[in-house]
Design a protein around this motif. Structure first.
Motif, mmCIF file in Angstrom:
data_model
loop_
_atom_site.group_PDB
_atom_site.id
_atom_site.type_symbol
_atom_site.label_atom_id
_atom_site.label_comp_id
_atom_site.label_asym_id
_atom_site.label_seq_id
_atom_site.Cartn_x
_atom_site.Cartn_y
_atom_site.Cartn_z
ATOM 1 N N ILE C 315 0.761 -1.384 0.094
ATOM 2 C CA ILE C 315 0.068 0.105 -0.006
ATOM 3 C C ILE C 315 0.844 1.129 0.069
ATOM 4 O O ILE C 315 0.707 2.161 -0.814
ATOM 5 C CB ILE C 315 -1.020 0.056 1.247
ATOM 6 C CG1 ILE C 315 -1.916 -1.234 1.128
ATOM 7 C CG2 ILE C 315 -1.682 1.076 1.224
ATOM 8 C CD1 ILE C 315 -2.944 -1.001 -0.036
ATOM 9 N N ALA C 329 -4.536 -9.305 2.303
ATOM 10 C CA ALA C 329 -5.832 -9.706 1.612
ATOM 11 C C ALA C 329 -6.173 -10.963 1.917
ATOM 12 O O ALA C 329 -7.469 -11.514 2.187
ATOM 13 C CB ALA C 329 -5.856 -9.233 0.243
ATOM 14 N N GLN C 398 -16.847 -9.733 -10.642
ATOM 15 C CA GLN C 398 -17.780 -9.022 -9.806
ATOM 16 C C GLN C 398 -18.604 -8.036 -10.569
ATOM 17 O O GLN C 398 -19.789 -7.737 -10.482
ATOM 18 C CB GLN C 398 -17.028 -8.362 -8.742
ATOM 19 C CG GLN C 398 -18.091 -7.985 -7.591
ATOM 20 C CD GLN C 398 -17.208 -7.692 -6.126
ATOM 21 O OE1 GLN C 398 -16.393 -7.964 -6.143
ATOM 22 N NE2 GLN C 398 -18.055 -7.387 -5.383
ATOM 23 N N HIS C 513 -22.820 -12.647 -1.172
ATOM 24 C CA HIS C 513 -23.280 -11.928 -0.102
ATOM 25 C C HIS C 513 -24.813 -12.091 0.379
ATOM 26 O O HIS C 513 -25.168 -12.068 1.376
ATOM 27 C CB HIS C 513 -23.344 -10.324 -0.427
ATOM 28 C CG HIS C 513 -21.924 -9.739 -0.328
ATOM 29 N ND1 HIS C 513 -20.935 -10.095 0.456
ATOM 30 C CD2 HIS C 513 -21.480 -9.067 -1.371
ATOM 31 C CE1 HIS C 513 -20.120 -9.502 0.239
ATOM 32 N NE2 HIS C 513 -20.066 -8.789 -0.787
HETATM 33 N N1 LIG Z 1 -4.728 -3.875 -6.416
HETATM 34 C C1 LIG Z 1 -4.695 -3.755 -5.170
HETATM 35 N N2 LIG Z 1 -4.037 -2.935 -4.377
HETATM 36 C C2 LIG Z 1 -4.118 -2.582 -2.987
HETATM 37 N N3 LIG Z 1 -4.975 -3.244 -2.443
HETATM 38 C C3 LIG Z 1 -5.856 -4.146 -3.005
HETATM 39 C C4 LIG Z 1 -6.109 -4.428 -4.457
HETATM 40 N N4 LIG Z 1 -7.006 -5.205 -4.624
HETATM 41 C C5 LIG Z 1 -7.540 -5.645 -3.681
HETATM 42 N N5 LIG Z 1 -6.985 -4.777 -2.551
HETATM 43 C C6 LIG Z 1 -7.363 -4.896 -1.168
HETATM 44 O O1 LIG Z 1 -7.492 -6.375 -0.898
HETATM 45 C C7 LIG Z 1 -8.555 -6.409 0.161
HETATM 46 C C8 LIG Z 1 -9.317 -7.701 -0.363
HETATM 47 O O2 LIG Z 1 -10.169 -7.235 -1.620
HETATM 48 P P1 LIG Z 1 -11.158 -8.098 -2.224
HETATM 49 O O3 LIG Z 1 -11.454 -7.550 -3.563
HETATM 50 O O4 LIG Z 1 -10.485 -9.336 -2.494
HETATM 51 O O5 LIG Z 1 -12.437 -8.295 -1.472
HETATM 52 P P2 LIG Z 1 -13.757 -8.941 -1.411
HETATM 53 O O6 LIG Z 1 -13.704 -9.786 -0.316
HETATM 54 O O7 LIG Z 1 -14.041 -9.263 -2.941
HETATM 55 O O8 LIG Z 1 -14.529 -7.639 -1.055
HETATM 56 P P3 LIG Z 1 -16.178 -7.328 -1.877
HETATM 57 O O9 LIG Z 1 -17.120 -8.277 -1.144
HETATM 58 O O10 LIG Z 1 -16.221 -5.904 -1.161
HETATM 59 O O11 LIG Z 1 -15.928 -7.384 -3.207
HETATM 60 C C9 LIG Z 1 -9.121 -5.005 0.369
HETATM 61 O O12 LIG Z 1 -8.905 -4.562 1.542
HETATM 62 C C10 LIG Z 1 -8.958 -4.346 -0.742
HETATM 63 O O13 LIG Z 1 -8.554 -3.089 -0.410
#
Ligand SMILES: Nc1ncnc2c1ncn2[C@@H]1O[C@H](COP(=O)(O)OP(=O)(O)OP(=O)(O)O)[C@@H](O)[C@H]1O
Ligand SMILES: Nc1ncnc2c1ncn2[C@@H]1O[C@H](COP(=O)(O)OP(=O)(O)OP(=O)(O)O)[C@@H](O)[C@H]1O
Ligand SMILES: [Mg+2]
Ligand SMILES: [Mg+2]
Lengths: 282, 482, 605, 307
Positions: C315, C329, C398, C513
């Motif tokens: 980050i 993540a 998504q 969800h």
């Molecule tokens: N390219 C990236 N750079 C930095 N952080 C990332 C990146 N892609 C995802 N993240 C971070 O990784 C984490 C998980 O993201 P992810 O998209 O897998 O969530 P998710 O479980 O699919 O959530 P949602 O249900 O909201 O889609 C989050 O905190 C997001 O901010």
């Protein structure tokens, strides 16, 4: 079906009609210049030098410093000009776009190689390139075209690479990768159509540029026989007569203008028809 | 008083007399430097820094009486030592770095007789030497100044004895001079002179029209722009026959032009009078041999082959040249006039059944590669401007076998003629032989002689007392502006 | 129309056309201040177009308003100039867009994009706006809001982006909020939270709301009034209890009967294919068979096996390019999927679900762990095997809009996997197959020649599903693949998925969800929280015996599609979990405990 | 970032060496500078030529000449011009600022014109304004730059007498060269802006920006422009690099003592030291510009990783 009709109306758009008509008329006139003005482009008449346009029906566009019919020369001049203009641009686009796609898509080593090569090319002033090029390969029409390609591919390469860099991070490209689409198909089917807009613009404009460049090569020795008319050559010849005989350079200039106009209209139409998002917005 | 601005097409880069052959150098430097002799617009050699001279030892020694009380711009005295320094410099290491030295190799040594008498000892008599002393490498330079400030400094900060003193020089932009009120020939009428380097003809003319330039010197103004200047009530064109001659020379070794009759036919097929009248708008005169009427060795009685297309066709038929035979004319691509002329010639040739194509080259490529290497087409443009106005300068380079500009022709008789006139100091005898050279070249039709172009000056009418020099050596001490 | 209460917004007789096709036909409804009107209806029935028309943004898409007017504050918005509209947009009427992924400008930070509205309409200074933006992010329960302000949209998960959009829309306290599927990308706990906030604001500001959603549970919780749309027309409207209790129009009845209900599967060991409610001769009727979905082949070796997977994103970096802050993540995640099995991945928004999916699809590189497909680990696969794998594993993104090439017809996109893998060689047959796929996902085959932007959100989603099915895969990773669909289409797709599973032993990694859907169709469930699996077990184990705290919270937050049910208005309090940590300060990795055969829960640290 | 810069620096050195090597070698194939000195019409012998070659150092083997050049380059001593012996650094020192200044101004003029015009054309696509902008931009391209320049000179310098026809001096002297160059660049740029803009304007986030109630100019200049900036930055970079090489024709018409003239004269006279120096400076600049462009990519679009 809504999209059907809008697609049809796109074909019927003013741009398309005007562009096609212009381009076709110019190409036909140029192709059949020998029939339209048999021998007219070369016939020297020292008695009728620099005749004014629109006064003598034999020379509607006036005559040049050697007493040749400007109209006939403008029409015949398209042969070389269009040949050089089109082929050099097409060559440069094909090579440049390819290089840009490779550099942008694969990045890393290939990017470095292509882009540093581009730097080399960019740092080379055109006249220097032209002079050394002729010194090594000799002057001819083909070589003129090659020279123009060599000097211009970089523009396309860099332009394309820049766009690829953003596009390749987009999700639809990822999803194509996810499906297992082969690289070359991603490159040509997905990246290319999405970045071609600026390339088309540059391309249609470079046709004009190259028509003009062709003439500037004459005095470097890359040019062609001055008896063979070309638009760029006529413009260059008219240079000293700008104040006294405007028609010598204005008519070939207009010819270039109309050609480029036609091409640009077609180019815009092509761009638009490749871009479905704009489709319903009219 | 008053300032005059002059447009010149090229910056020679150095103001040192040993460094260059460019007439653009002379156009400026004639005002800064003087030679022992002086050649004005009338092309007569008259005293310069030498008040008089005599030939001794059957022409192998020249004795000069020097003008007294002359000072260089830096205050240094002009005397025999300065003359000796000048020529030793020219023939020594410094001169070896530049092209001028080759013109003065006849000089063996310089001997000081007294402070104001000096002898040039020659290896062999050089009939053109007095003319050469009036220009370029023979300009007298200040020994002390050069010794103190160094050679490099001298390139860009010239000091001489001339009517104007150097003020400043900005490469590619301008050089400024101011009046030398102590000039031995009398204080100049102008107080300042600025030369601007303007390569582009249209720009130079625009500056002239805008009144920011008073004089545009050749070779700048293209024929096509003359009406522009003539159409402006404040301006005028002054033109005089210049040193430059144009010809299309033949490849006498290979192809159809190896045949002298074919060459003659080609000459007869071209109506040069019409070309001069129309394309060159009368700003040129036809020539018969490869020299101008001003040149020493010019033969006014030599008659050119007439314009006779029918005769040409017959000759061609007799030589077995079929209709539709092609040949190539090589020209300098950036020579707009020749571009047009060549096209007209090509059209004349087509009337006798020869199809001529024109191939433009970059100037340096054609002069340094294509011609010397013998890679030309059947005809090629040769432009020549011997500043000495002596036919030898041209003829030897063009016709003597083995010379750089003569890649094709070998002729014993011609070689002998050329060699025989070189050591002669008898002007009449030499002139006779040079005329013979011209006639012999014409008889063998070694080239298609075209024309001697005028030196065309564009001038603002507020400039008074300007006499156009054919050789571009502007001397501005008598000129004034309103 | 009542004389006393003047409605805030009244849409009268609105018709909207694209070219010659009318997509909204003589629609009328009103919204009063402080009230919520839910617009529900078939996917593609013109809901989004109606809301865009209210904002007069449909103009830019080429829409023409054939009839009607839209009265807001006594003026007809259809007659307002774009300039007048500008002072209304964002300030008086705000909108939450349907597709959050493509709605944020990719080149500006989150903070910039929120501040912009505040600075424009509230005339705040930059730093005040930033502070306010941070407060708004906190409000929608985004973690580490201070740092998030400086992140770019592509670094956020789908649900996080959606919350940013919500924060942005609420920033200026609009009089009218148009929310187009505002919570589809949110897990139910956060959804409940967001809905509470909206209700709160509504109460304090007297804000009117137009709420477009497919989730009947949400409708039941939120709406005062419901408008049902079908094929561009309003087919029914009324107070929410009325509609739920006594639906009149056959379409409404179909819709309501198709709503999946949490708990309806209690006692069932396996997921069950249910008959569909369809409109037959204008009346809803049940169609199709009921079947126990006993397809998972646990005796065979796993099709996909994920072991100790780690994914981290840098980050913040220092000057030399070394990461100082990382987002963990995915943390030591392990699971298997067997042929014919559906594994559901549920969990908080931003917990790493999409990341797991993307890593399996090799769109994202892992930082540790191993993934094996068909017994072959990725690292040992040859190029040919990898290529083959890309046919056998398909990913449904998504965000359907972003994952379709805007320059290609959807027909091309659907045919692409077929052509890529040479499944069918004859181009006519390919076309037939594309048509067939479109029909299976409920789209007419003549849409194949249309471009993505010409579809509604749900239609695009179905295109993506069709594309995933095209290559005849063994495993489909479906990332929120059903959330943009109205319930009747959703039911249809669920059945399609199940049929394929039964026919060909297809396996699914089902990211969702919607707990009711998960309950309906999955064999096993994994609950993810902050990148780690909290609980994993068979559907029955997880739903009937939720053993982890978070799972229980999740289940209790599911909205019930019954307006008479009591509402849970308690706000979640406390620390917002944050996956971003300093390098060196990585979160603890929890170990798992098997409480029942196949039922694991994470031990709290 | 630091690593990236170091890598690029190494590549830059490679580029400079490669191009000077190629150019130095190639130019030596095209003519002998010694011969060129006799251009005025002197007669010379082979011995005269050799003498001059020795003094210029061109009698040495190529590799020796090149190494001498490299050695000088490290200390920024490019030697002396073959044409008159002026210090090359001095010539470059005069020409480079002249060109840079003009390039900056022209670029500025062009960008200041083309972005609003291009956006106007894109947003009012198909309207009279759009057509007018497009056609005018084509006129700018269909006539060669000397034509346009001469027309301007005729109008402003000769007929109206407002501006000096040529030369570099006060503010007035910049007007025409900058306009000519600006117009020519603008012709291309307007269309490029228009095209890129058209694509971006269709995006959903533009719709969202509008939904926020942002003014049209904010939507266009902030949200849309930045998203289509990549091709624009690329092309502006290319153009700027091109300008540094000097637009020979424009420099000639306006008698501008810039790099173009310097390079042109050096090529014409086969003035190796000047040419090599020009190329060195130019390639350094080009490499620098392209580096900036690459860095700008990452700044403009966070999705592009610079490394
Ligand atoms: N390219 C990236 N750079 C930095 N952080 C990332 C990146 N892609 C995802 N993240 C971070 O990784 C984490 C998980 O993201 P992810 O998209 O897998 O969530 P998710 O479980 O699919 O959530 P949602 O249900 O909201 O889609 C989050 O905190 C997001 O901010
Ligand atoms: N730009 C467009 N051009 C042509 N048709 C369009 C365009 N945008 C939408 N449509 C069509 O208009 C209809 C209504 O679309 P809309 O987006 O309003 O649907 P929706 O009710 O929001 O559906 P969903 O729930 O799937 O989002 C759809 O059939 C769609 O195909
Ligand atoms: Mg919608
Ligand atoms: Mg996600």
């Amino acid at each position: 079906m809504a999209t059907r009709t809008s697609r049809l109306s796109r074909f019927a758009s003013l741009e398309f009609i005007l562009g096609t008509v212009l381009t076709v008329v110019i190409c036909l006139a140029v192709l059949f210049s020998d029939v339209l003005f048999p021998g007219g482009a070369e016939k020297i008449n020292l008695m009728a030098r620099l005749a004014k346009p629109f006064t003598n029906p034999a020379f509607p566009f006036g005559t040049d410093p050697l007493g040749r019919d400007v109209l006939a020369r403008v029409v015949a001049g398209g042969k070389i000009s269009l040949l050089v203009g089109f082929t050099s641009v097409i060559g440069a686009v094909i090579f440049g776009v390819l290089m840009g796609l490779i550099a942008g898509y694969y990045r890393g080593f290939w990017d470095m190689l292509v882009m540093r090569f581009a730097d080399l090319q960019l740092a080379m002033p055109f006249i220097l390139l032209a002079i050394t090029f002729i010194a090594i390969v000799g002057g001819s029409l083909t070589n003129t075209i090659i020279l123009l390609i060599v000097s211009q591919w970089v523009q396309y390469a860099r332009l394309v690479r820049g766009s690829v860099l953003t596009l390749r991070e987009r999700e639809f490209i990822l999803s194509a990768r996810a499906i297992g689409v082969k690289d070359w198909r991603i490159i040509f089917q997905h990246l290319l159509p999405n970045l071609i807009g600026p390339v088309i613009v540059l391309m249609t404009l470079n046709v004009a540029n190259n028509i003009l460049l062709e003439s500037s090569l004459t005095f470097l020795g890359l040019g062609v026989d001055p008896t063979i008319p070309s638009w760029g050559g006529m413009l260059a010849d008219g240079r000293t007569y700008l104040q006294t005989a405007w028609w010598v350079s204005v008519f070939p200039g207009l010819a270039i203008l109309l050609t480029v106009l036609g091409l640009n209209l077609l180019g815009d139409w092509l761009r638009d028809s490749l871009d479905p998002t704009g489709r319903t917005s009219r | 008083a008053g300032k005059m601005t002059i447009s010149t097409p090229q910056d020679p880069g150095s103001w040192d007399p040993v460094d260059t052959f460019l007439t653009q150098w002379a156009a400026v430097s004639t005002n800064i430097f003087d030679g022992l002799t002086y050649r004005g617009p009338d092309l007569k050699v008259v005293p310069g820094l030498a008040e008089s001279w005599e030939e001794l030892d059957e022409g192998k020694r020249l004795r000069f009486k020097l003008r007294q009380g002359v000072k260089f711009h830096d205050g240094e005295d002009f005397n025999a030592a300065a003359v000796k320094f000048t020529f030793e410099r020219l023939l020594g290491d410094q001169g070896a770095k530049g092209p001028q030295r080759s013109n003065y190799t006849a000089i063996d040594s310089v001997e000081i007789v007294d402070d104001y008498t000096v002898d040039l000892k020659l290896k062999a008599p050089d009939p053109v030497l007095l003319t050469k002393l009036a220009g370029y490498g023979a300009m007298i330079v200040p020994p002390k100044y050069i010794a103190e400030k160094g050679e490099d400094n001298f390139n860009t900060n010239p000091v001489g004895t001339g009517a104007f003193k150097f003020v400043s020089y900005q490469p590619k932009v301008n050089i400024k001079l101011e009046a030398n009120t102590d000039y031995w020939g009398g204080a100049p009428k102008l107080s300042e002179v600025e030369y601007r380097f303007i390569a582009e003809p249209a720009t130079a003319v625009a500056e002239l029209q805008a009144g920011r330039v008073d004089l545009v010197i050749p070779p700048t103004i293209p024929i096509g722009m003359i009406p522009v200047i003539e159409g402006d009530s404040k301006l005028e064109i002054v033109s005089v026959p210049g040193p430059t001659v144009d010809a299309l020379r033949f490849n006498t070794r290979d192809g159809i032009t190896a045949d002298v009759n074919v060459r003659k036919a080609i000459i007869m097929a071209v109506d040069r009078a019409t070309i001069v009248q129309s394309i060159l708008a009368g700003q040129a005169s036809e020539i018969v041999s490869f020299q101008s009427a001003l040149s020493f060795g010019y033969d006014a009685d030599l008659k050119a082959l007439p314009y006779d297309p029918e005769g040409a066709k017959k000759l061609l038929a007799a030589a077995g040249v079929k209709a539709g035979t092609t040949l190539q004319i090589d020209i300098r691509g950036n020579d707009a006039t020749m571009n047009e002329v060549a096209q007209v010639i090509s059209s004349y040739l087509s009337m006798v059944g020869i199809t001529a194509t024109i191939k433009p080259y970059e100037t340096n490529v054609i002069t340094n590669d294509i011609i010397p290497q013998g890679k030309t087409g059947a005809m090629f443009q040769q432009k020549w401007g011997g500043w000495t106005f002596d036919f030898d300068n041209t003829a030897y380079a063009m016709y003597h076998s083995g010379e750089k500009w003569n890649p094709y022709d070998k002729d014993e008789k011609m070689d002998k003629l050329l060699e025989s006139q070189r050591p002669l100091t008898d002007r009449a005898e030499r002139e006779k032989i040079l005329k013979e050279v011209g006639a012999y070249a014409a008889e063998r039709a070694l080239e298609l002689p075209l024309y001697n172009t005028n030196a065309i000056f564009g001038i603002n009418k507020r400039v008074k007392g300007f006499i156009a020099p054919p050789d571009n050596r502007l001397k501005l001490n008598e000129v004034s502006v309103d | 129309m009542s004389e006393t209460i003047k409605p805030l917004l009244s849409v009268e007789n609105l018709s909207v056309e694209f070219g010659s096709s009318r997509v909204v036909d003589e629609l009328s409804f009103t919204v009063e201040a402080g009230k919520t009107v839910a617009v529900v209806g078939e996917s593609g029935s013109g809901k989004s177009v109606t809301s865009l028309s209210t904002m007069r943004l449909a103009d830019m898409m080429g829409a023409k308003y054939a009839t009607g007017r839209i009265m807001f504050n006594d003026r007809d918005l259809l007659k307002a100039s774009q300039k007048e509209m500008r002072s209304i947009r964002g300030k008086e009427i705000a909108m939450i867009f349907q597709e959050p992924m493509t709605s944020l400008n990719p080149v500006f930070t989150i903070g910039d994009q929120i501040c912009e509205v505040l600075m424009l309409h509230e005339k705040l200074g930059k730093s005040a706006a930033m502070a306010e933006a941070q407060r708004l992010l906190d409000m929608v329960r985004l973690p580490d809001s201070a740092e998030l302000l400086h992140r770019f949209p592509h670094q956020l998960s789908g649900g996080m982006r959606q919350r940013v959009m919500i924060a942005m829309a609420l920033a200026c306290r609009p009089k009218l909020l148009i929310a187009d599927e505002p919570t589809t990308a949110l897990d139910v706990t956060i959804q409940a939270q967001i809905l509470n906030i909206m209700r709160d604001l509504q109460k304090t500001l007297g804000m009117g709301m137009v709420f477009i959603t497919h989730d009947m549970g949400v409708v039941a919780e939120m709406a005062d009034h419901v408008v049902v749309m079908w094929k561009g027309k309003k087919v029914e409207e009324g107070p929410v209890r009325e509609i739920f209790a006594n639906p009149q129009h056959p379409y409404t009845r179909t819709l309501l009967s198709a709503v999946p209900k949490l708990g309806s599967m209690t006692g069932e060991e396996f997921p069950k294919r249910m008959p569909l409610t369809v409109l037959q001769d204008g009346e809803p009727a049940l169609a199709g068979e009921e079947r126990i979905q006993d397809t998972a082949k646990y005796d065979e070796k796993p099709l996909l096996s994920v072991k100790d997977l780690f994914v981290r994103f840098d980050i913040k970096k220092n000057l030399f390019g070394k990461a100082t802050h990382r987002c963990s993540a995915v943390q030591k995640v392990s699971f298997d999927i067997h042929p014919g099995e559906t594994l559901a991945l549920v969990g908080e928004s931003g917990s790493g679900k999409s990341t797991i999916g993307r890593t399996i699809q090799q769109l994202q590189s892992s930082m540790g762990g191993e993934i094996a497909f068909n017994g072959r680990s990725y690292s040992s696969m040859s190029a040919a095997e990898r290529f083959r794998m890309r046919q056998e594993v398909q990913y449904i993104f998504q965000d359907p809009f972003a994952s379709l090439d805007p320059r290609k017809t959807v027909g091309f996109s659907i045919a692409e996997p077929i052509n890529t893998h040479g499944l069918i060689n004859d181009s006519k047959a390919v076309k037939r197959r594309v048509d067939e796929l479109l029909e299976r996902v409920g789209l007419p085959s003549n849409v194949a020649s249309r471009y993505p932007h010409e579809f509604s959100g749900g239609q695009r989603q179905r295109v993506c599903i069709a594309r995933a099915l095209a290559s005849d895969p063994k495993l489909i990773i479906a990332d929120e693949a059903l959330s943009a669909l109205d319930v009747s289409i959703q039911a249809q797709i669920i059945n399609l998925f199940m049929d394929l599973q039964a026919e060909r032993g297809l396996a699914y990694l089902f990211i969702s969800h919607d707990m009711a859907v998960v309950e309906k169709m999955s064999h096993r469930v994994a609950v993810l929280y902050l990148g780690q699996i909290m609980e994993m077990g068979s559907r029955q184990q997880v739903f009937e015996n939720p053993s982890h705290d978070y799972t229980r919270r999740l289940l209790s937050a599911v909205p019930v599609a019954d307006p008479t049910a009591p509402r849970n208005t308690a706000l979640i309090e406390g620390e917002i979990p944050n996956p971003v940590r300093r390098v060196g300060d990585e979160p603890a990795i929890l170990s798992h405990e098997e409480i029942n055969p196949g039922h694991f829960i994470a031990k709290s640290a | 970032m630091a690593g990236f810069l170091i890598k690029r620096l190494l590549q830059a050195i490679f580029v400079v060496i490669a191009i000077t090597l190629v150019v130095s070698f190639a130019i030596r194939l095209t003519g002998d500078p010694a011969l060129m000195m006799f251009q005025g019409g002197g007669s010379m012998t082979e011995e005269d030529l050799q003498r001059i070659r020795v003094s210029l150092g061109t009698d040495q083997p190529f590799i020796v000449q090149y190494l001498t050049f490299l050695k000088g380059m490290v200390t920024f001593d490019f030697g002396r011009s073959f044409n008159g012996g002026t210090s090359v650094s001095l010539l470059i020192g005069d020409a480079l600022p002249a060109t840079l200044l003009l390039a900056f101004i022209s670029m500025f003029v062009s960008i200041a014109l083309s972005i609003p015009l291009g956006i106007k054309a894109a947003t009012s696509r198909g309207s009279a304004a759009d057509q007018a902008i497009r056609i005018f931009s084509l006129i700018g391209l269909s006539f060669p730059n000397f034509w346009l320049a001469t027309m301007l000179v005729l109008l402003f310098a000769i007929t109206l007498g407002w501006l000096p026809p040529s030369g570099m001096g006060g503010f007035a002297s910049y007007v025409m060269p900058a306009i000519t160059m600006g117009v020519i660049l603008t012709a291309t740029n307007v269309r490029l802006v228009r095209t890129s803009m058209l694509e971006t304007l269709q995006s959903q986030y533009i719709m969202v920006a509008r939904a926020k109630g942002l003014s049209e100019s904010k939507v266009l200049y902030k949200h849309a422009l930045r998203n289509c900036a990549i091709p624009l930055i690329t092309y502006f970079g290319l153009q700027f690099g091109g300008l540094l090489g000097g637009i020979v024709v424009i420099e000639r018409v306006f008698n501008w003592p810039g790099m173009g003239t310097l390079a042109f004269d050096a090529v014409a006279a086969r003035d190796y030291p000047v040419l090599q120096a020009v190329i060195t400076v130019l390639s350094l600049m080009i490499v620098g510009i392209n580096l900036l462009v690459d860095i700008a990519y990452g700044l403009v679009d966070p999705r592009i990783r610079t490394e």
